[in-house]
Each structure stands twice: as C-alpha cells, then as structure tokens.
Design a protein around this motif. Structure first.
Motif, PDB file in Angstrom:
ATOM      1  N   ILE A  99      -5.330 -12.802   6.365  1.00 35.35           N
ATOM      2  CA  ILE A  99      -4.772 -14.141   6.137  1.00 35.35           C
ATOM      3  C   ILE A  99      -4.750 -14.469   4.643  1.00 35.35           C
ATOM      4  O   ILE A  99      -3.775 -15.039   4.125  1.00 35.35           O
ATOM      5  N   LEU A 100      -5.820 -14.090   3.933  1.00 37.50           N
ATOM      6  CA  LEU A 100      -5.868 -14.311   2.487  1.00 37.50           C
ATOM      7  C   LEU A 100      -4.725 -13.578   1.784  1.00 37.50           C
ATOM      8  O   LEU A 100      -4.103 -14.110   0.855  1.00 37.50           O
ATOM      9  N   SER A 101      -4.428 -12.369   2.247  1.00 32.92           N
ATOM     10  CA  SER A 101      -3.347 -11.586   1.652  1.00 32.92           C
ATOM     11  C   SER A 101      -2.001 -12.275   1.836  1.00 32.92           C
ATOM     12  O   SER A 101      -1.177 -12.308   0.912  1.00 32.92           O
ATOM     13  N   VAL A 102      -1.772 -12.824   3.033  1.00 35.65           N
ATOM     14  CA  VAL A 102      -0.507 -13.533   3.289  1.00 35.65           C
ATOM     15  C   VAL A 102      -0.394 -14.756   2.386  1.00 35.65           C
ATOM     16  O   VAL A 102       0.674 -15.039   1.822  1.00 35.65           O
ATOM     17  N   ILE A 103      -1.511 -15.479   2.220  1.00 31.68           N
ATOM     18  CA  ILE A 103      -1.499 -16.673   1.356  1.00 31.68           C
ATOM     19  C   ILE A 103      -1.210 -16.277  -0.092  1.00 31.68           C
ATOM     20  O   ILE A 103      -0.369 -16.889  -0.769  1.00 31.68           O
ATOM     21  N   ILE A 104      -1.898 -15.227  -0.556  1.00 32.61           N
ATOM     22  CA  ILE A 104      -1.763 -14.815  -1.957  1.00 32.61           C
ATOM     23  C   ILE A 104      -0.407 -14.206  -2.250  1.00 32.61           C
ATOM     24  O   ILE A 104       0.231 -14.518  -3.261  1.00 32.61           O
ATOM     25  N   ASN A 115      -8.136   3.152  -3.065  1.00 32.17           N
ATOM     26  CA  ASN A 115      -8.168   4.591  -2.884  1.00 32.17           C
ATOM     27  C   ASN A 115      -7.812   5.022  -1.458  1.00 32.17           C
ATOM     28  O   ASN A 115      -7.988   6.178  -1.098  1.00 32.17           O
ATOM     29  N   SER A 116      -7.308   4.096  -0.661  1.00 32.24           N
ATOM     30  CA  SER A 116      -7.099   4.370   0.759  1.00 32.24           C
ATOM     31  C   SER A 116      -5.806   5.117   1.046  1.00 32.24           C
ATOM     32  O   SER A 116      -4.847   5.091   0.262  1.00 32.24           O
ATOM     33  N   GLY A 117      -5.779   5.763   2.197  1.00 33.24           N
ATOM     34  CA  GLY A 117      -4.567   6.413   2.670  1.00 33.24           C
ATOM     35  C   GLY A 117      -3.487   5.394   2.989  1.00 33.24           C
ATOM     36  O   GLY A 117      -2.292   5.664   2.852  1.00 33.24           O
ATOM     37  N   ALA A 118      -3.898   4.191   3.416  1.00 33.94           N
ATOM     38  CA  ALA A 118      -2.932   3.135   3.724  1.00 33.94           C
ATOM     39  C   ALA A 118      -2.153   2.731   2.482  1.00 33.94           C
ATOM     40  O   ALA A 118      -0.932   2.566   2.517  1.00 33.94           O
ATOM     41  N   ALA A 119      -2.862   2.572   1.352  1.00 31.04           N
ATOM     42  CA  ALA A 119      -2.193   2.218   0.093  1.00 31.04           C
ATOM     43  C   ALA A 119      -1.236   3.332  -0.326  1.00 31.04           C
ATOM     44  O   ALA A 119      -0.116   3.073  -0.782  1.00 31.04           O
ATOM     45  N   LEU A 120      -1.680   4.581  -0.169  1.00 32.21           N
ATOM     46  CA  LEU A 120      -0.832   5.723  -0.535  1.00 32.21           C
ATOM     47  C   LEU A 120       0.433   5.746   0.321  1.00 32.21           C
ATOM     48  O   LEU A 120       1.540   5.962  -0.187  1.00 32.21           O
ATOM     49  N   GLU A 158       6.533  -4.266  -1.552  1.00 38.03           N
ATOM     50  CA  GLU A 158       5.555  -4.899  -2.439  1.00 38.03           C
ATOM     51  C   GLU A 158       4.460  -5.591  -1.635  1.00 38.03           C
ATOM     52  O   GLU A 158       3.271  -5.490  -1.959  1.00 38.03           O
ATOM     53  N   LEU A 159       4.855  -6.297  -0.583  1.00 37.54           N
ATOM     54  CA  LEU A 159       3.874  -6.969   0.279  1.00 37.54           C
ATOM     55  C   LEU A 159       3.019  -5.945   1.013  1.00 37.54           C
ATOM     56  O   LEU A 159       1.798  -6.094   1.112  1.00 37.54           O
ATOM     57  N   ALA A 160       3.652  -4.895   1.522  1.00 32.09           N
ATOM     58  CA  ALA A 160       2.911  -3.858   2.251  1.00 32.09           C
ATOM     59  C   ALA A 160       1.861  -3.209   1.355  1.00 32.09           C
ATOM     60  O   ALA A 160       0.715  -2.976   1.782  1.00 32.09           O
ATOM     61  N   VAL A 161       2.236  -2.914   0.109  1.00 36.30           N
ATOM     62  CA  VAL A 161       1.294  -2.320  -0.849  1.00 36.30           C
ATOM     63  C   VAL A 161       0.120  -3.264  -1.081  1.00 36.30           C
ATOM     64  O   VAL A 161      -1.048  -2.848  -1.049  1.00 36.30           O
ATOM     65  N   ALA A 162       0.426  -4.533  -1.312  1.00 32.51           N
ATOM     66  CA  ALA A 162      -0.625  -5.515  -1.607  1.00 32.51           C
ATOM     67  C   ALA A 162      -1.615  -5.660  -0.454  1.00 32.51           C
ATOM     68  O   ALA A 162      -2.835  -5.661  -0.659  1.00 32.51           O
ATOM     69  N   VAL A 163      -1.100  -5.771   0.772  1.00 34.26           N
ATOM     70  CA  VAL A 163      -1.972  -5.959   1.935  1.00 34.26           C
ATOM     71  C   VAL A 163      -2.791  -4.706   2.210  1.00 34.26           C
ATOM     72  O   VAL A 163      -3.975  -4.777   2.553  1.00 34.26           O
ATOM     73  N   ALA A 164      -2.168  -3.531   2.029  1.00 33.26           N
ATOM     74  CA  ALA A 164      -2.890  -2.270   2.237  1.00 33.26           C
ATOM     75  C   ALA A 164      -4.072  -2.150   1.268  1.00 33.26           C
ATOM     76  O   ALA A 164      -5.166  -1.729   1.655  1.00 33.26           O
ATOM     77  N   ILE A 165      -3.848  -2.549   0.023  1.00 30.92           N
ATOM     78  CA  ILE A 165      -4.925  -2.503  -0.969  1.00 30.92           C
ATOM     79  C   ILE A 165      -6.021  -3.494  -0.613  1.00 30.92           C
ATOM     80  O   ILE A 165      -7.212  -3.177  -0.689  1.00 30.92           O
TER      81      ILE A 165
END
Length: 343
Positions: free
Chosen positions: A185-190, A309-314, A296-303
């Motif tokens: 939820i914080l990620s969506v707000i930010i 360092n996660s596979g999700a971010a990669l 851009e949103l997907a990258v931000a939320v994954a991080i």
C-alpha cells in the motif's frame, strides 16, 4: 524530416538500457562497496535513492494525464471495454500463469525454488501495471485517436490507484509469496498516488497560464523520465552484478515468458477489435495499451517488497529491455494490417 515521436532517448531505449546493464554489471563488480552503501539507504523497505529516481521517471508521465477527458467516457465504448477487460481481467492472470509455468515447471532444476518465486513475482508486478506514458507514443505511431487514447489511459490510472494493491496481493498470494500489505500500500501511495496528484496540480497551474506552457513544460521534462530509468537500471544491475555474471542465462529465461505474453495479449486484443468491428484508430491503441507495461511502477514495487538485490527487481528490469523492440514490431504489424479494419 519529421522528428520521431519516440524522441532521441525513446527511439533507442533498448540500446541505452543494454549499455546501462553492462555499465551496472561492471561497476557492481569493481565498486561493490558503493552499491552496498546505496542499498543501505532505506526507510520502511523503500530505498531513498531509487525512490527519487523513480519519481523522476513517473512524474513527467503523470503531467500528461488529463482527467477532464473522462467526460468522453461513454464515447465509443467498445475500445474502452477491450482495454479494461484485457488490462485487468486477462493480462494479470495470463502473466502469472506463464510465470508459474516457466519458473515452476519448465525451468525446474535450472533455478532454485526461492529464486524462481521472486522471478514469478516480478513478472506478476509487470502484468498488473498497465502502461501510462509510452502508450501515447504507440498510439501516435499507429495514427490512433489521441483523445480516445487519453480517455483509456486516464481510466486505467484511476483503476490502478485502487486496484493495483489488491490484485497484486491476490496473485502473489496464489503463488505462495507472503504479501507485506503495509509495503504494498505504501508503494502505491508513493509511486502512483503522490506523483498523480503532483501531476494534476502541475497541469492545472500550467494550463492556468496558457496551454502552450503545459506543452513546453512536458517537452522539457520528458528526457528526465528516461534518464531516471537509465540510472535506475545501472543501480539495479550493479546490485545484481555478481549473480548475473554467475548466471548470465537468467536474462534470457526471464525474457521468454515476457515476449510470449506480449505477443499473445496483442493478438487477443487486436483480434477481438477486428471481430467487434472497432475502427483501427481505436483498435490499435487499445491493443497496445494492453500489451505495454508501466514498468517504472513494477520496478519500484518490486524493490520495495523484495529488495534491490531480488530476482523480482531483476525481472521487472528485463521487462524494460524487452518492451521497446517488441512494441515496435507490434506497431509495424498494426500499421501493415490497417487495411483490414473498417475506418
């Protein structure tokens, strides 16, 4: 000669991303302590440096969104119907299914289970983030109806504010990934709500001066969006440098389901538009909106959820690498088949 609607950075985005990937990997191996220092600059799982870069990426896009276009919501409902059903009822689930199919079954034995879950999560986050900014480029390249494209994007953004977090939680939960609701939820707000509000305020202030001021401002800040993306790519691949050198094939393994998803969604939406006799200047953008991602949103939320360092971010960054060349081929297909539509 007409200036490319993609612009200098956008036209060669895949090349710039590739160069930034190489740069990030090299710097990450030469100066690992610098990347570790940056990685430690966090608050509530949100990395301060990456958050600033992603704001630089997202804010210029939000300035382009005109919610006054929603008054045309009822015009030509077929195109909007296709966009919404593809983006919110089909695409997220097909992306999750492909992620599970490839990383849980087809790649079984090649990738550890814990890493596979993170790659699946990254693909899911891409699948539930419909494109916001680059859609205007794809629409222009296919001679789409710009006003109607604006309506489609505006409606998508409104749904994203309220629908992204629940849909992400649902699909991540199905894949047995623990969902940190607070961080989600914080990620969506930010990364959605705050830039969206800032974009609305900026737009109103500039239009209050004159329409030309908005256009000049948008052109001026557009390159910063690409620069923010490229610096983020350098950081992400710097954080992942050691793992990528040890497993370079992982980039290809992530790209395969993403490419299949892109072409599959386009064929579904474009074919539906053809059978439903939607005009080409609405059918092409509607199909491309469903295919493209708000990476851009997907990258931000994954991080935020899984870490730098996660596979999700990669996985989300590989989405950036794949998107532009794939989308340009789909634009070419749409333009070559235009004569089949009743306009």
């Amino acid at each position: 000669m007409n200036k490319s609607p993609l612009g200098f950075f956008g036209k060669y985005l895949s090349i710039w991303v590739s160069l930034c990937i190489i740069t990030g990997i090299l710097l990450g191996n030469i100066f690992p302590f610098i990347f570790q220092f940056i990685a430690d600059l966090q608050y509530e799982n949100v990395n301060v440096i990456v958050a600033l870069l992603i704001w630089v990426m997202i804010y210029p896009m939000m300035v382009q969104i005109d919610f006054s276009s929603l008054k045309n919501l009822g015009d030509k409902p077929k195109g909007l119907c296709i966009t919404l059903i593809i983006n919110w009822l089909i695409k997220p689930f097909t992306m999750a299914a492909l992620g599970i199919l490839f990383f849980k079954y087809l790649y079984a034995g090649l990738i550890p289970i814990t890493e596979a879950k993170e790659y699946i999560a990254g693909l899911i986050l891409l699948g539930i983030a419909p494109c916001t900014a680059m859609v205007f480029v794809w629409s222009k390249l296919t001679k789409g109806d710009p006003n109607y494209t604006l309506v489609q994007v505006s409606v998508n953004d409104l749904i994203m504010v309220f629908g992204f977090a629940p849909l992400a939680a649902l699909l991540l939960g199905i894949t047995d990934i623990i969902v940190p609701w607070k961080t989600l939820i914080l990620s969506v707000i930010i990364y959605v709500l705050i830039p969206l509000v800032m974009g609305i305020i900026t737009r109103k202030l500039l239009i209050g001066i004159n329409e030309n001021s908005l256009q000049k401002f948008s052109i001026k800040i557009e390159p910063y969006s690409m620069l923010g993306l490229l610096f983020t790519v350098i950081l992400l691949f710097g954080f992942q440098a050691e793992m990528i050198l040890n497993k370079p094939i992982i980039i290809l393994l992530i790209a395969i389901p993403l490419i299949i998803q892109s072409y599959g969604i386009f064929i579904l939406a474009y074919g539906w538009s053809y059978l439903w006799k939607v005009p080409h200047n609405i059918a092409a953008p509607a199909s491309l909106i469903g295919t493209s991602n708000f990476f851009e949103l997907a990258v931000a939320v994954a991080i935020s959820i899984f870490g730098l360092n996660s596979g999700a971010a990669l996985a989300t960054v590989v989405g950036v690498l794949v998107e532009v060349p794939v989308m340009l081929t789909l634009v070419a297909i749409a333009n070559k088949t235009k004569y089949k539509f009743n306009n």
